[in-house]
Design a protein around this motif. Sequence first.
Motif, mmCIF file in Angstrom:
data_model
loop_
_atom_site.group_PDB
_atom_site.id
_atom_site.type_symbol
_atom_site.label_atom_id
_atom_site.label_comp_id
_atom_site.label_asym_id
_atom_site.label_seq_id
_atom_site.Cartn_x
_atom_site.Cartn_y
_atom_site.Cartn_z
ATOM 1 N N ARG A 189 0.876 -1.184 0.000
ATOM 2 C CA ARG A 189 0.000 0.000 0.000
ATOM 3 C C ARG A 189 0.908 1.228 0.000
ATOM 4 N NH1 ARG A 189 -5.035 0.435 2.972
ATOM 5 N NH2 ARG A 189 -4.517 2.645 2.834
ATOM 6 N N TYR A 190 0.560 2.253 -0.750
ATOM 7 C CA TYR A 190 1.448 3.419 -0.859
ATOM 8 C C TYR A 190 0.834 4.739 -0.423
ATOM 9 C CZ TYR A 190 -1.117 3.960 -5.291
ATOM 10 O OH TYR A 190 -2.096 4.097 -6.243
ATOM 11 N N SER A 191 -0.468 4.754 -0.163
ATOM 12 C CA SER A 191 -1.060 6.021 0.301
ATOM 13 C C SER A 191 -2.316 5.735 1.106
ATOM 14 C CB SER A 191 -1.400 6.932 -0.871
ATOM 15 O OG SER A 191 -2.570 6.476 -1.513
ATOM 16 N N VAL A 226 -7.441 11.560 8.737
ATOM 17 C CA VAL A 226 -6.571 11.562 7.554
ATOM 18 C C VAL A 226 -6.052 12.967 7.219
ATOM 19 C CG1 VAL A 226 -6.542 11.100 5.066
ATOM 20 C CG2 VAL A 226 -7.618 9.468 6.638
ATOM 21 N N GLY A 227 -6.967 13.933 7.074
ATOM 22 C CA GLY A 227 -6.548 15.306 6.715
ATOM 23 C C GLY A 227 -5.556 15.863 7.726
ATOM 24 N N SER A 254 -6.549 13.424 1.360
ATOM 25 C CA SER A 254 -5.381 14.302 1.523
ATOM 26 C C SER A 254 -4.094 13.693 1.006
ATOM 27 C CB SER A 254 -5.233 14.668 2.997
ATOM 28 O OG SER A 254 -6.394 15.317 3.423
ATOM 29 N N SER A 255 -4.202 12.700 0.118
ATOM 30 C CA SER A 255 -2.982 12.069 -0.382
ATOM 31 C C SER A 255 -3.045 11.890 -1.891
ATOM 32 C CB SER A 255 -2.770 10.710 0.294
ATOM 33 O OG SER A 255 -3.827 9.825 -0.029
ATOM 34 N N ILE A 307 -5.584 14.275 -4.105
ATOM 35 C CA ILE A 307 -5.450 15.661 -3.630
ATOM 36 C C ILE A 307 -5.134 16.647 -4.777
ATOM 37 C CG2 ILE A 307 -3.010 15.329 -2.948
ATOM 38 C CD1 ILE A 307 -5.380 17.469 -0.886
ATOM 39 N N ASP A 308 -4.413 16.184 -5.806
ATOM 40 C CA ASP A 308 -4.095 17.053 -6.945
ATOM 41 C C ASP A 308 -5.076 16.905 -8.093
ATOM 42 O OD1 ASP A 308 -1.463 18.517 -6.528
ATOM 43 O OD2 ASP A 308 -0.974 16.498 -5.845
ATOM 44 N N HIS A 309 -5.441 15.667 -8.407
ATOM 45 C CA HIS A 309 -6.195 15.411 -9.641
ATOM 46 C C HIS A 309 -7.680 15.175 -9.436
ATOM 47 C CE1 HIS A 309 -2.439 15.366 -11.744
ATOM 48 N NE2 HIS A 309 -1.953 14.523 -10.859
#
Length: 425
Positions: free
Chosen positions: A32-34, A132-133, A239-240, A229-231
């Motif tokens: 898992r990465y995020s 999370v945030g 938040s990731s 969070i970006d896309h």
Amino acid sequence: MPASILVGAQWGDEGKGKITDLIARDFDVVCRYSGGANAGHTVVVGSTKLALHQIPSGIMYKNCLAVIGNGCIVDPTVVLQEIETLEGEGVSCKNLRISGKAHLVMPYHKVLDGAQEVLRGDKHIGTTKRGVGPTYSDKMLRIGLRVQDLLDETVFKTKLADTLTYVNALLEHVFHMPTYTVQQICDEYLPYAKRLAPYIVESTLLLHEALDNKQSILFEGAQATMLDIDHGTYPFVTSSNCTAGGATTGSGVGPTQINRVIGVAKAYLTRVGSGPFPTELTDEDGEKLRQVGAEFGVTTGRARRCGWYDAPVVRYSAQINGLTDLAITKLDVLSCMPTINICVAYDCAGKRYTSVPEYEHLFECAKPVYETMPGWNCDISNVRTFNDLPQQAQDYIARIEELSGVRVSIVAVGPDREQTINRSW
Ligand code: GDP
Ligand code: IMO
Ligand code: MG
């Protein structure tokens, strides 16, 4: 096959747990990465049904290493509870590894998550309230505590004291809530430290060792492209970086090691929490999808918002993640629909868009443009080969491929590991 990424192509809950569990048998490591305990990944094997929040779904295979990578956040209470549940079900957790660089979810993060939602009023995000945030905010503010800090009591106490100076000021003066003492948190967290210590590793080194030994890695995405969070549909996002790019920063494995990226998408669409959702159905068709698809959150139990398949969203996901494959899940649920709508474009402020518009205000007012396809009106949950699907279902999948430009390699027709049509994975 050095490394592949599996990523949610919509707004989450696409069936990533099921598809990870299905394909993990081909991998030596699942990482898992995020994200953190906001995820809820369901794995169904025969009569066993498990909901995994923190631990990678690869844990189900005894030869597979299950790694919680540095890009994740770790709630010790959830991880320890999950270990207990898994072991109670006869699933060994001896292959679990947790990155020392991952950030810790602290009790005040969960309190702040709830308090921030209240402050947002009718603009609330509908978070999972898992902290999370606030945990990712502290990471970016560079005041977070990391999993490795649990390994040294003095380090943990010193860092915690520094962090609490800031956190307590926030709790007391902004939110008018009770503050925390170092002792209070140590009393709770230091016993966790003892229990978690055997699992804590330098995960980046471990992943590179695996690659050097010609082992293969599957990165199991949590959340999804439209929650990135970006896309994603900011601010109604997590938040990731849950998209494929996050797999490299969230693990320390470089992009040249990745040769396949599989997007998981439902044959229709769901979303939990607030935010735009152009194809949402608030009528009886939406209710039908919710009931037949059992669309209730794994983490919070909330009813999921349901709607038609949105092709521009998946095409956007194909671009953002560089998808090489798609897994389409829950095709069996659409058996309840006499006709099926598929959104092929949007009308936004008088203009037609065939892709997700860049600007928030445009996507918020996007009206779906539908194509209607005939349903198949029969049970497909026992079908195991693509050619045995009714022609209408084959056509539906073919249209999804055409609209996304990505090959559908896997079709899922039920929650069980076996209820799957594997075309070319
Ligand atoms: P994830 O967060 O992406 O892993 O997805 P969730 O586990 O939150 O939600 C997916 C739900 O759909 C779970 O209850 C799965 O057991 C179930 N599911 C997965 N694939 C299928 C499928 O093809 N058909 C049906 N009927 N259910 C499925
Ligand atoms: P999996 O991995 C669906 C949503 C929440 C909320 C927003 C922000 O099971 O697909 P957060 O608690 O992350 O701050 O909430 O993101 N959300 C999810 N929705 N599936 C998930 O995970 C989600 N994780 C977060 O509902 O709208
Ligand atoms: Mg889920």
